[in-house]
Design an enzyme around this catalytic site. Sequence first.
Site, PDB file in Angstrom:
ATOM      1  N   HIS A 264      29.651 -36.883   2.563  1.00 54.14           N
ATOM      2  CA  HIS A 264      28.944 -38.158   2.382  1.00 54.14           C
ATOM      3  C   HIS A 264      28.113 -38.138   1.102  1.00 54.14           C
ATOM      4  CE1 HIS A 264      26.702 -41.754   3.961  1.00 54.14           C
ATOM      5  NE2 HIS A 264      25.775 -41.252   3.161  1.00 54.14           N
ATOM      6  N   GLU A 265      27.282 -37.121   0.948  1.00 50.33           N
ATOM      7  CA  GLU A 265      26.419 -37.055  -0.243  1.00 50.33           C
ATOM      8  C   GLU A 265      27.239 -36.821  -1.507  1.00 50.33           C
ATOM      9  OE1 GLU A 265      23.557 -38.154   0.085  1.00 50.33           O
ATOM     10  OE2 GLU A 265      23.414 -38.001   2.260  1.00 50.33           O
ATOM     11  N   HIS A 268      28.219 -40.158  -2.890  1.00 53.48           N
ATOM     12  CA  HIS A 268      27.149 -40.728  -3.724  1.00 53.48           C
ATOM     13  C   HIS A 268      27.144 -40.073  -5.109  1.00 53.48           C
ATOM     14  CE1 HIS A 268      25.127 -43.289  -0.863  1.00 53.48           C
ATOM     15  NE2 HIS A 268      24.934 -42.311   0.008  1.00 53.48           N
ATOM     16  N   GLU A 294      26.587 -46.975  -0.994  1.00 54.19           N
ATOM     17  CA  GLU A 294      26.953 -46.496   0.333  1.00 54.19           C
ATOM     18  C   GLU A 294      28.455 -46.635   0.572  1.00 54.19           C
ATOM     19  OE1 GLU A 294      25.761 -44.346   3.547  1.00 54.19           O
ATOM     20  OE2 GLU A 294      24.569 -44.976   1.812  1.00 54.19           O
TER      21      GLU A 294
END
Length: 502
Positions: A264-265, A268, A294
């Site tokens: 997830h990170e 980003h 997001e």
Amino acid sequence: MEKKLQELKKRLKEIYDIHSSMSLLNWDQNTYMPKLAGDARGSQMATLGRIAHEKMTDSRLGELLDELAEQADQLPFDSNEASLIRVAKREYEKETKVPAEFISRFYQHTSQTYQAWVEARAEDDFGKVAPYLEQTLELSREYAHYFPGFEHIADPLIDRADYGMKANALRVLFGELREQLVPLVEQVTALPAVSQACIKQTFPKEKQLAYVKELIGKMGFDFDRGRLDLAPHPFMIKFAHGDVRITTRVNEQDLSEVLFSTIHETGHALYELGIDARFEGTPLHRGTSSGVHESQSRLWENIVGRSRGFWEAHYPSLQAAFPAQLGNVTLDEFYRAINHVERSLIRTDADELTYNLHVIIRFDLELAMLEGNLKVKDLPEMWRHRYQSDLGIAPSDDKHGVLQDIHWYFDFIGGMFQGYTLGNILSCQFYDAACQAHPEIPSEIAKGNVSVLHGWLKEHVYRHGGKWTATELVRRATGSDMTIAPYIAYLKRKAGELYLDR
């Protein structure tokens, strides 16, 4: 005009550097800062915040932007210069509405609130942070009133992260989404639960970290321009074009936490790493909105990271890293385990199907607080009530309830949570557009090659940074306005494959 542009860039670079320094202090506070350094850190953040605000509201900067705006009509709308002038002027006009004294007071308060939250969460004592949160609510309302003429008091707060989005429109959008999700969740959770036993074994911490570090390197994370660290609440933060950092967390009894928090990170980070280097030092050198940002973390975490194809490529290496735990676990068993659906309490651990219900609850609660319809002291009880009514499960303590998310305890109340659901919606819209341009993307992912998808995203999303608003970017990249149709189709297709059609 060129001379004025150079002066503008010089002034903006100073502001950029100050904000980068504040980000570095924030990273330290969330990772390695000593417990008793909170008061000093609050003072440091307040000082830098005030200086940055003073520079951003300098009358000469306003004059310069006015002069350049008059000449910008001579430039193509989509040129980098016209875009810089347009975005910087929008930022200047917003900043000049907020007094420097307020900015200093706010940073001082949020640093103290963060420390209070850390202690309150550890001790499961909402009362310890409630007085700080009451002040945060008042500061949030005060900020909103610096922007008179709003349709809803949350609109100026939402504008900070998702420019152009409105609270009432989001209520309608989220309502439509909820109507689709609630019956689907009920249908799936009525079926026998999928076993997660294979990922709920004991996985040594250092081996988990070594594996995800290698995995995100294969996904395109550049360790010459970034690093991976541990934090209680995973996050991505950027200090410069060559310094983009991510954090993760490890649960030795649940392999999925480190896998999907890190992916997830990384999503980003890939966005920030892909922005045009020529934009560095300006407001264009950042993701355009919370929702678009997001969309990238959720695209990589869910559409890619939880896909069967991705693990067809990577599951053998995961088994090799944990032979005792996964050596006899089939790919199908693992794939079903990482895509289980259940009613749960923790937003960051929620599955794709229930996740947005967590977000909608938070969005509704913060709107109620801002409207004056919900008092801070009643927040834990209302939290439990909404979880029981919306998800059929309620927390027995505040640590797993109102204290679980960091957002209200280091920033304003309002304007942050909506980005998560907007991101989920847009993740599918961007992915579908990429696959329409390159139908081979799913098969390439199954071979361990994400470069085709990554390349399309860099070209159509990442490199533009903050040049376009989210609405403009979505239209340019996908050919249409934001729509929930691809997202709903994706969720129904996946729920059918894993649960309903078996």
